[in-house]
Design an enzyme around this catalytic site. Structure first.
Site, PDB file in Angstrom:
ATOM      1  N   LEU A 153       0.880  -1.060  -0.051  1.00  0.00           N
ATOM      2  CA  LEU A 153      -0.106  -0.089   0.116  1.00  0.00           C
ATOM      3  C   LEU A 153       0.857   1.218  -0.297  1.00  0.00           C
ATOM      4  O   LEU A 153       0.909   2.097   0.915  1.00  0.00           O
ATOM      5  CB  LEU A 153      -0.950  -0.039   1.132  1.00  0.00           C
ATOM      6  CG  LEU A 153      -2.143   0.865   1.266  1.00  0.00           C
ATOM      7  CD1 LEU A 153      -3.365   0.561   0.098  1.00  0.00           C
ATOM      8  CD2 LEU A 153      -2.901   1.129   2.311  1.00  0.00           C
ATOM      9  N   ARG A 155       2.516   4.408  -2.946  1.00  0.00           N
ATOM     10  CA  ARG A 155       1.859   5.484  -3.798  1.00  0.00           C
ATOM     11  C   ARG A 155       0.641   5.049  -4.791  1.00  0.00           C
ATOM     12  O   ARG A 155      -0.318   5.345  -4.864  1.00  0.00           O
ATOM     13  CB  ARG A 155       2.935   6.290  -4.545  1.00  0.00           C
ATOM     14  CG  ARG A 155       3.676   7.020  -3.924  1.00  0.00           C
ATOM     15  CD  ARG A 155       4.990   7.570  -4.635  1.00  0.00           C
ATOM     16  NE  ARG A 155       6.029   6.558  -4.833  1.00  0.00           N
ATOM     17  CZ  ARG A 155       6.955   6.346  -4.461  1.00  0.00           C
ATOM     18  NH1 ARG A 155       7.387   7.162  -3.793  1.00  0.00           N
ATOM     19  NH2 ARG A 155       7.640   5.270  -4.777  1.00  0.00           N
ATOM     20  N   ILE A 156       1.227   3.841  -5.221  1.00  0.00           N
ATOM     21  CA  ILE A 156       0.128   3.122  -6.501  1.00  0.00           C
ATOM     22  C   ILE A 156      -0.861   2.322  -5.727  1.00  0.00           C
ATOM     23  O   ILE A 156      -1.857   2.538  -6.185  1.00  0.00           O
ATOM     24  CB  ILE A 156       0.734   2.342  -7.540  1.00  0.00           C
ATOM     25  CG1 ILE A 156       1.800   3.209  -8.326  1.00  0.00           C
ATOM     26  CG2 ILE A 156      -0.022   1.927  -8.675  1.00  0.00           C
ATOM     27  CD1 ILE A 156       2.962   2.572  -9.217  1.00  0.00           C
ATOM     28  N   SER A 175       1.541  -4.469   3.823  1.00  0.00           N
ATOM     29  CA  SER A 175       2.801  -3.548   3.516  1.00  0.00           C
ATOM     30  C   SER A 175       3.724  -3.832   4.696  1.00  0.00           C
ATOM     31  O   SER A 175       3.487  -4.591   5.673  1.00  0.00           O
ATOM     32  CB  SER A 175       2.415  -2.090   3.605  1.00  0.00           C
ATOM     33  OG  SER A 175       1.721  -1.706   2.545  1.00  0.00           O
ATOM     34  N   ARG A 232       6.267  -6.380 -10.180  1.00  0.00           N
ATOM     35  CA  ARG A 232       7.314  -6.868 -10.980  1.00  0.00           C
ATOM     36  C   ARG A 232       7.149  -8.373 -11.220  1.00  0.00           C
ATOM     37  O   ARG A 232       6.620  -9.034 -10.325  1.00  0.00           O
ATOM     38  CB  ARG A 232       8.799  -6.585 -10.448  1.00  0.00           C
ATOM     39  CG  ARG A 232       9.173  -5.140 -10.592  1.00  0.00           C
ATOM     40  CD  ARG A 232       9.733  -4.800 -11.869  1.00  0.00           C
ATOM     41  NE  ARG A 232      10.213  -3.564 -11.977  1.00  0.00           N
ATOM     42  CZ  ARG A 232       9.493  -2.494 -12.270  1.00  0.00           C
ATOM     43  NH1 ARG A 232       8.405  -2.745 -12.770  1.00  0.00           N
ATOM     44  NH2 ARG A 232      10.132  -1.347 -12.538  1.00  0.00           N
ATOM     45  N   GLU A 261      10.846 -11.046 -18.996  1.00  0.00           N
ATOM     46  CA  GLU A 261      10.370 -10.110 -19.925  1.00  0.00           C
ATOM     47  C   GLU A 261      11.465 -10.223 -21.129  1.00  0.00           C
ATOM     48  O   GLU A 261      12.670  -9.850 -20.803  1.00  0.00           O
ATOM     49  CB  GLU A 261       9.857  -8.707 -19.447  1.00  0.00           C
ATOM     50  CG  GLU A 261       8.778  -8.809 -18.351  1.00  0.00           C
ATOM     51  CD  GLU A 261       8.429  -7.756 -17.772  1.00  0.00           C
ATOM     52  OE1 GLU A 261       9.023  -6.698 -18.264  1.00  0.00           O
ATOM     53  OE2 GLU A 261       7.626  -7.529 -16.813  1.00  0.00           O
ATOM     54  N   HIS A 279       3.830  -5.228 -20.275  1.00  0.00           N
ATOM     55  CA  HIS A 279       4.411  -4.162 -19.231  1.00  0.00           C
ATOM     56  C   HIS A 279       4.029  -2.831 -19.632  1.00  0.00           C
ATOM     57  O   HIS A 279       5.187  -2.264 -20.192  1.00  0.00           O
ATOM     58  CB  HIS A 279       5.783  -4.457 -19.052  1.00  0.00           C
ATOM     59  CG  HIS A 279       6.568  -3.869 -17.783  1.00  0.00           C
ATOM     60  ND1 HIS A 279       7.597  -4.384 -17.413  1.00  0.00           N
ATOM     61  CD2 HIS A 279       6.095  -2.611 -17.352  1.00  0.00           C
ATOM     62  CE1 HIS A 279       8.207  -3.633 -16.295  1.00  0.00           C
ATOM     63  NE2 HIS A 279       6.936  -2.545 -16.138  1.00  0.00           N
TER      64      HIS A 279
HETATM   65  P1  NAP Z   1       5.902   2.627  -3.264  1.00  0.00           P
HETATM   66  O1  NAP Z   1       5.357   4.055  -3.050  1.00  0.00           O
HETATM   67  O2  NAP Z   1       7.417   2.648  -2.466  1.00  0.00           O
HETATM   68  O3  NAP Z   1       5.194   1.807  -2.453  1.00  0.00           O
HETATM   69  C1  NAP Z   1       5.588   0.404  -2.472  1.00  0.00           C
HETATM   70  C2  NAP Z   1       4.808  -0.389  -1.497  1.00  0.00           C
HETATM   71  O4  NAP Z   1       5.215  -1.875  -1.251  1.00  0.00           O
HETATM   72  C3  NAP Z   1       5.190   0.147   0.109  1.00  0.00           C
HETATM   73  O5  NAP Z   1       3.627   0.131   0.738  1.00  0.00           O
HETATM   74  C4  NAP Z   1       5.867  -0.954   0.925  1.00  0.00           C
HETATM   75  O6  NAP Z   1       5.431  -1.039   2.270  1.00  0.00           O
HETATM   76  C5  NAP Z   1       5.573  -1.953   0.060  1.00  0.00           C
HETATM   77  N1  NAP Z   1       6.574  -3.101   0.385  1.00  0.00           N
HETATM   78  C6  NAP Z   1       7.848  -3.057   0.075  1.00  0.00           C
HETATM   79  N2  NAP Z   1       8.552  -3.988   0.331  1.00  0.00           N
HETATM   80  C7  NAP Z   1       7.667  -4.953   0.967  1.00  0.00           C
HETATM   81  C8  NAP Z   1       7.879  -6.174   1.279  1.00  0.00           C
HETATM   82  N3  NAP Z   1       9.019  -6.916   1.547  1.00  0.00           N
HETATM   83  N4  NAP Z   1       6.575  -6.821   1.962  1.00  0.00           N
HETATM   84  C9  NAP Z   1       5.617  -6.250   1.748  1.00  0.00           C
HETATM   85  N5  NAP Z   1       5.461  -5.184   1.106  1.00  0.00           N
HETATM   86  C10 NAP Z   1       6.406  -4.228   0.792  1.00  0.00           C
HETATM   87  O7  NAP Z   1       6.081   2.451  -4.734  1.00  0.00           O
HETATM   88  P2  NAP Z   1       5.078   2.917  -5.940  1.00  0.00           P
HETATM   89  O8  NAP Z   1       5.366   4.110  -6.507  1.00  0.00           O
HETATM   90  O9  NAP Z   1       3.664   2.439  -5.360  1.00  0.00           O
HETATM   91  O10 NAP Z   1       5.580   1.591  -6.904  1.00  0.00           O
HETATM   92  C11 NAP Z   1       5.342   0.232  -6.700  1.00  0.00           C
HETATM   93  C12 NAP Z   1       6.186  -0.723  -7.685  1.00  0.00           C
HETATM   94  O11 NAP Z   1       5.228  -0.778  -8.809  1.00  0.00           O
HETATM   95  C13 NAP Z   1       7.324   0.007  -8.375  1.00  0.00           C
HETATM   96  O12 NAP Z   1       8.422  -0.259  -7.455  1.00  0.00           O
HETATM   97  C14 NAP Z   1       7.464  -0.769  -9.428  1.00  0.00           C
HETATM   98  O13 NAP Z   1       8.121  -1.904  -9.334  1.00  0.00           O
HETATM   99  C15 NAP Z   1       5.939  -1.204  -9.766  1.00  0.00           C
HETATM  100  N6  NAP Z   1       5.364  -0.496 -10.919  1.00  0.00           N
HETATM  101  C16 NAP Z   1       5.251  -1.180 -12.155  1.00  0.00           C
HETATM  102  C17 NAP Z   1       4.725  -0.610 -13.345  1.00  0.00           C
HETATM  103  C18 NAP Z   1       4.383  -1.504 -14.393  1.00  0.00           C
HETATM  104  O14 NAP Z   1       4.397  -0.836 -15.545  1.00  0.00           O
HETATM  105  N7  NAP Z   1       3.765  -2.464 -14.472  1.00  0.00           N
HETATM  106  C19 NAP Z   1       4.485   0.845 -13.383  1.00  0.00           C
HETATM  107  C20 NAP Z   1       4.898   1.481 -12.106  1.00  0.00           C
HETATM  108  C21 NAP Z   1       5.360   0.713 -11.071  1.00  0.00           C
HETATM  109  P3  NAP Z   1       5.979   0.165   3.354  1.00  0.00           P
HETATM  110  O15 NAP Z   1       4.990   1.360   2.626  1.00  0.00           O
HETATM  111  O16 NAP Z   1       5.494  -0.331   4.524  1.00  0.00           O
HETATM  112  O17 NAP Z   1       7.214   0.505   2.929  1.00  0.00           O
HETATM  113  C1  8YV Z   2       8.120   1.439 -17.104  1.00  0.00           C
HETATM  114  C2  8YV Z   2       7.660   0.567 -14.612  1.00  0.00           C
HETATM  115  O1  8YV Z   2       7.615   0.689 -18.057  1.00  0.00           O
HETATM  116  O2  8YV Z   2       8.052   2.721 -13.573  1.00  0.00           O
HETATM  117  C3  8YV Z   2       8.151   1.371 -13.451  1.00  0.00           C
HETATM  118  O3  8YV Z   2       8.594   1.012 -12.419  1.00  0.00           O
HETATM  119  O4  8YV Z   2       7.776  -0.476 -14.491  1.00  0.00           O
HETATM  120  C4  8YV Z   2       7.243   1.487 -15.974  1.00  0.00           C
HETATM  121  O5  8YV Z   2       6.473   2.503 -15.766  1.00  0.00           O
HETATM  122  C5  8YV Z   2       9.724   0.995 -16.928  1.00  0.00           C
HETATM  123  O6  8YV Z   2      10.326   1.705 -16.007  1.00  0.00           O
HETATM  124  C6  8YV Z   2      10.216   1.039 -18.018  1.00  0.00           C
HETATM  125  O7  8YV Z   2      10.460   2.132 -18.653  1.00  0.00           O
END
Ligand code: NAP
Ligand code: 8YV
Length: 318
Positions: A153, A155-156, A175, A232, A261, A279
């Site tokens: 939980l 930002r996203i 989390s 991921r 991927e 992705h």
């Molecule tokens: P964020 O704000 O840092 O949130 C990450 C969350 O994961 C936090 O609530 C954190 O807990 C929790 N977490 C971290 N390690 C954990 C663990 N070992 N066990 C349980 N919970 C854990 O990050 P965000 O901006 O939301 O982004 C999250 C992730 O989404 C990115 O790092 C990226 O890998 C992925 N993403 C994917 C795409 C895509 O294209 N598919 C795009 C954007 C992002 P705490 O709050 O307690 O620290």
């Molecule tokens: C992008 C992502 O596709 O922001 C991330 O963590 O997975 C995606 O927004 C990736 O960073 C490749 O550019």
């Protein structure tokens, strides 16, 4: 004034190149055939790297750039960048948080609706002529009034929770830390999965979250449960996920990210109760533009005063 040398690892947009080219001399690494020789001869010339979440900064590049000062990455996830090692070297690593929250949350909603309402098979029924031949498509499952579990939980994850309110969902989450939110906290992924009907992974990747969603978690989710991964590929044990789907231990899945991927296991491709996207959770013109602008802003701010706008947590003290 002389331009500053910038090593480009991943692809960038024309808009990013245009915005950077007045101040930076951009050299592209990723499509070079002579990568090792190039790095050995020129690596020391680069104080700045521009990369993305997929390529990160490979070890050979980190080792060949002794004068590196800043890394600006196009993406929020930085599991492909050894941020602790860069912080130890005093190198600032910047990423693109927040500007993609809405898009990634929207992608989850798109996958959830597509899996629950069987969008792809239903579309096939409509356009194949089977509607005329075989009659109406069978009833599907509603997304309304579900118990939804958010694994991560942040930002996203919070933005996903906001979207789920529109579907009158009861939100549960796990989390590392408990938050001051009106949702039910679980101290493990298994407990979370047990409590919900829909589980979405949105933690960072990397060793800490490796296979956080394993066979036990999927079995706890249960045979009516749906699993979604917009985080991921490494967060889920992909082989266990395939088995859970094949054995009917979960009802379906929506997946944007994968272990290797751009390879996707054939077993997943053959399943009608699985929706796959390559992705693309942040991949709209609007969001990628905002991400690109932030990558540029980080590099320009570094040029101006040595700081970056959105450092990764490991580098905030620098
Ligand atoms: P964020 O704000 O840092 O949130 C990450 C969350 O994961 C936090 O609530 C954190 O807990 C929790 N977490 C971290 N390690 C954990 C663990 N070992 N066990 C349980 N919970 C854990 O990050 P965000 O901006 O939301 O982004 C999250 C992730 O989404 C990115 O790092 C990226 O890998 C992925 N993403 C994917 C795409 C895509 O294209 N598919 C795009 C954007 C992002 P705490 O709050 O307690 O620290
Ligand atoms: C992008 C992502 O596709 O922001 C991330 O963590 O997975 C995606 O927004 C990736 O960073 C490749 O550019």
């Amino acid at each position: 004034m002389a331009k500053v040398k910038l090593l480009q690892i991943g692809e960038i947009t024309d808009r990013m190149r245009d915005a950077l080219s007045d101040a930076f001399e951009i050299d592209v690494l990723f499509d070079r055939d002579d990568r090792s020789a190039f790095l050995a001869e020129h690596g020391a010339d680069y104080p700045a790297i521009l990369t993305n979440g997929h390529w990160g900064v490979p070890e050979d590049v980190a080792a060949a750039t002794p004068n590196l000062k800043v890394v600006s990455s196009y993406g929020v996830g930085y599991d492909a960048i050894d941020a602790d090692a860069f912080a130890d070297r005093g190198i600032k690593v910047a990423h693109t948080p927040d500007v993609l929250n809405d898009e990634v949350a929207n992608t989850f909603v798109m996958l959830w609706l597509a899996v629950s309402r069987e969008l792809i098979p239903s579309d096939r029924h409509a356009r194949s002529g089977n509607w005329e031949k075989d009659g109406n498509y069978p009833l599907t499952r509603s997304v309304q009034n579900r118990r939804v579990g958010i694994l991560g939980l942040g930002r996203i994850g919070q933005t996903i929770a906001d979207r789920c309110a529109a579907f009158d969902a009861e939100i549960h989450y796990h989390s590392r830390s408990k938050k001051d939110v009106p949702y039910t906290y679980h101290d493990s992924a298994v407990s979370l999965a047990q409590a919900v009907e829909v589980l979405v992974a949105i933690t960072p990747g990397g060793p800490e979250t490796h296979h956080l969603v394993n066979a036990e978690v999927l079995s706890a989710l249960g045979s009516d449960g749906l699993f979604f991964n917009v985080a991921r590929g490494s967060v889920v044990d992909e082989a266990a996920l395939v088995r859970a789907l094949q054995d009917g231990n979960i009802a379906g899945a929506g997946l944007d990210v994968f272990d290797e991927e751009p390879k996707i296991p054939d077993a997943l491709k053959s399943m009608d109760n699985v929706v796959l996207t390559p992705h693309v959770a942040s991949a709209t013109h609007e969001t990628r533009q905002a991400m690109g602008d932030l990558v540029v802003a980080n590099l320009k701010q570094w040029l101006d005063d040595g700081s970056v706008k959105t450092p990764v947590p490991e580098c905030r003290h620098l």
